[in-house]
Scaffold this active site. Structure first.
Site, PDB file in Angstrom:
ATOM      1  CB  ALA A 260      -0.934  -0.005   1.213  1.00  0.00           C
TER       2      ALA A 260
ATOM      3  CG  ASP B  54      -3.641   0.760  -6.920  1.00  0.00           C
ATOM      4  OD1 ASP B  54      -2.877   0.461  -7.864  1.00  0.00           O
ATOM      5  OD2 ASP B  54      -3.235   0.924  -5.753  1.00  0.00           O
TER       6      ASP B  54
ATOM      7  CG  HIS C 116      -4.051  -9.384  -1.970  1.00  0.00           C
ATOM      8  ND1 HIS C 116      -3.371  -8.562  -1.081  1.00  0.00           N
ATOM      9  CD2 HIS C 116      -3.817 -10.652  -1.549  1.00  0.00           C
ATOM     10  CE1 HIS C 116      -2.768  -9.311  -0.173  1.00  0.00           C
ATOM     11  NE2 HIS C 116      -3.025 -10.581  -0.436  1.00  0.00           N
TER      12      HIS C 116
ATOM     13  CB  THR D  57       0.067   6.142   0.546  1.00  0.00           C
ATOM     14  OG1 THR D  57       1.485   5.985   0.504  1.00  0.00           O
ATOM     15  CG2 THR D  57      -0.547   4.958   1.269  1.00  0.00           C
TER      16      THR D  57
ATOM     17  CG  PHE E 141      -8.103  -0.142   2.425  1.00  0.00           C
ATOM     18  CD1 PHE E 141      -9.287   0.542   2.619  1.00  0.00           C
ATOM     19  CD2 PHE E 141      -7.565  -0.170   1.145  1.00  0.00           C
ATOM     20  CE1 PHE E 141      -9.936   1.171   1.569  1.00  0.00           C
ATOM     21  CE2 PHE E 141      -8.203   0.452   0.088  1.00  0.00           C
ATOM     22  CZ  PHE E 141      -9.392   1.126   0.304  1.00  0.00           C
TER      23      PHE E 141
ATOM     24  CB  THR F 219       4.476  -4.284   1.799  1.00  0.00           C
ATOM     25  OG1 THR F 219       3.758  -5.266   2.563  1.00  0.00           O
ATOM     26  CG2 THR F 219       5.798  -4.876   1.347  1.00  0.00           C
TER      27      THR F 219
ATOM     28  CB  CYS G 124     -25.433 -15.876 -16.340  1.00  0.00           C
ATOM     29  SG  CYS G 124     -24.141 -16.818 -17.151  1.00  0.00           S
TER      30      CYS G 124
ATOM     31  CB  CYS H 168     -20.498 -13.918 -14.804  1.00  0.00           C
ATOM     32  SG  CYS H 168     -21.924 -15.001 -14.528  1.00  0.00           S
TER      33      CYS H 168
END
EC number: 2.3.1.286
Length: 242
Positions: free
Chosen positions: A21, A104, A119, A25, A32, A186, A150, A127
């Site tokens: 992150a 992001d 992640h 920033t 988060f 990190t 669908c 779907c």
């Protein structure tokens, strides 16, 4: 230290960069999981951002998901100096692979050619029945996005709490071939992402370094440790790369 880091960056042929992150920033995207981050403000958000809750109440999930991740702002975010620095390390005789915790999409937007989104990503949804993929524009066009084939409610391609991590084996394979591992921005708190530096630690052919604004409990795994604001650190390293 900066001259040594620049020397390794310049002489390495296969660089792997792990990012968290702290890289985003500077683009205005909140961390988060920081001490003031969204997850620590309200632990129920982890419940709402879970795969279980998506399947329990997908309509309410999408309402909360868009609010928590500030989806309306996502297209306002742009790569910063750190994203561009990583991209500019690429050259004809140097391969640079990015393995990122960030969802992001800014590494790809900055032009990095090899990005593994550990992640997942906020920029796509799929779907759960047929697997058809949809863009962020599709998702933002309606309150609750559904599959045009669908009719099922789409599921974000970001990793939700309770989802299986599918990128770990690929990440390990990428690191196994690296001669330089660089960890940036990190805290190496989240498992199993924080296990990846151990692989480099066990390899004699891989030099490793971490650049983060504060110490981590994994600092002992690295050959070089630099605690500094990433943008400032990158600016100083670039002086020695020229």
């Amino acid at each position: 230290m900066y001259e040594t880091i620049a020397l390794h960056l310049r002489s390495s042929e296969n660089i792997v960069v792990l990012t968290g992150a702290g890289v985003s920033t500077a683009s205005g995207i909140p961390d988060f999981r920081s001490s003031e981050g969204l997850w620590t403000e309200d632990h129920s958000r982890e419940y709402y951002m879970s795969s279980d809750y998506f399947f329990h109440d997908p309509e309410d999930f999408w309402k909360k998901y868009k609010a928590i991740f500030r989806m309306k702002l996502l297209k306002n975010y742009r790569p910063n100096t750190v994203h561009r620095f990583i991209q500019e390390l690429e050259s004809e005789d140097r391969k640079v692979s990015v393995i990122t915790q960030n969802v992001d999409g800014l590494h790809t937007l900055a032009g990095s050619s090899k990005v593994l989104e550990y992640h997942g990503t906020l920029n796509r949804s799929s779907c759960p029945t047929c697997g058809r993929s949809y863009s962020l524009d599709d998702v933002m066009a309606v309150p609750v996005p559904v599959c045009r084939d669908c009719g099922d409610i789409l599921k974000p391609d970001v990793l939700l709490f309770g989802d299986l991590i599918t990128a770990h084996d690929e990440a390990e394979e990428i690191i196994e071939n690296a001669d330089l591992l660089v960890v940036m921005g990190t805290s190496l708190f989240v498992t199993p992402f924080n296990l990846l530096p151990y692989l480099a630690f066990e390899q004699d052919h891989t030099t490793s370094m971490i650049i983060n604004n504060e110490p981590t409990d994994k600092d002992h795994l690295f050959d070089y440790v630099l605690h500094e604001d990433l943008s400032e650190a990158v600016r100083k390293i670039e002086k020695h790369l020229k």
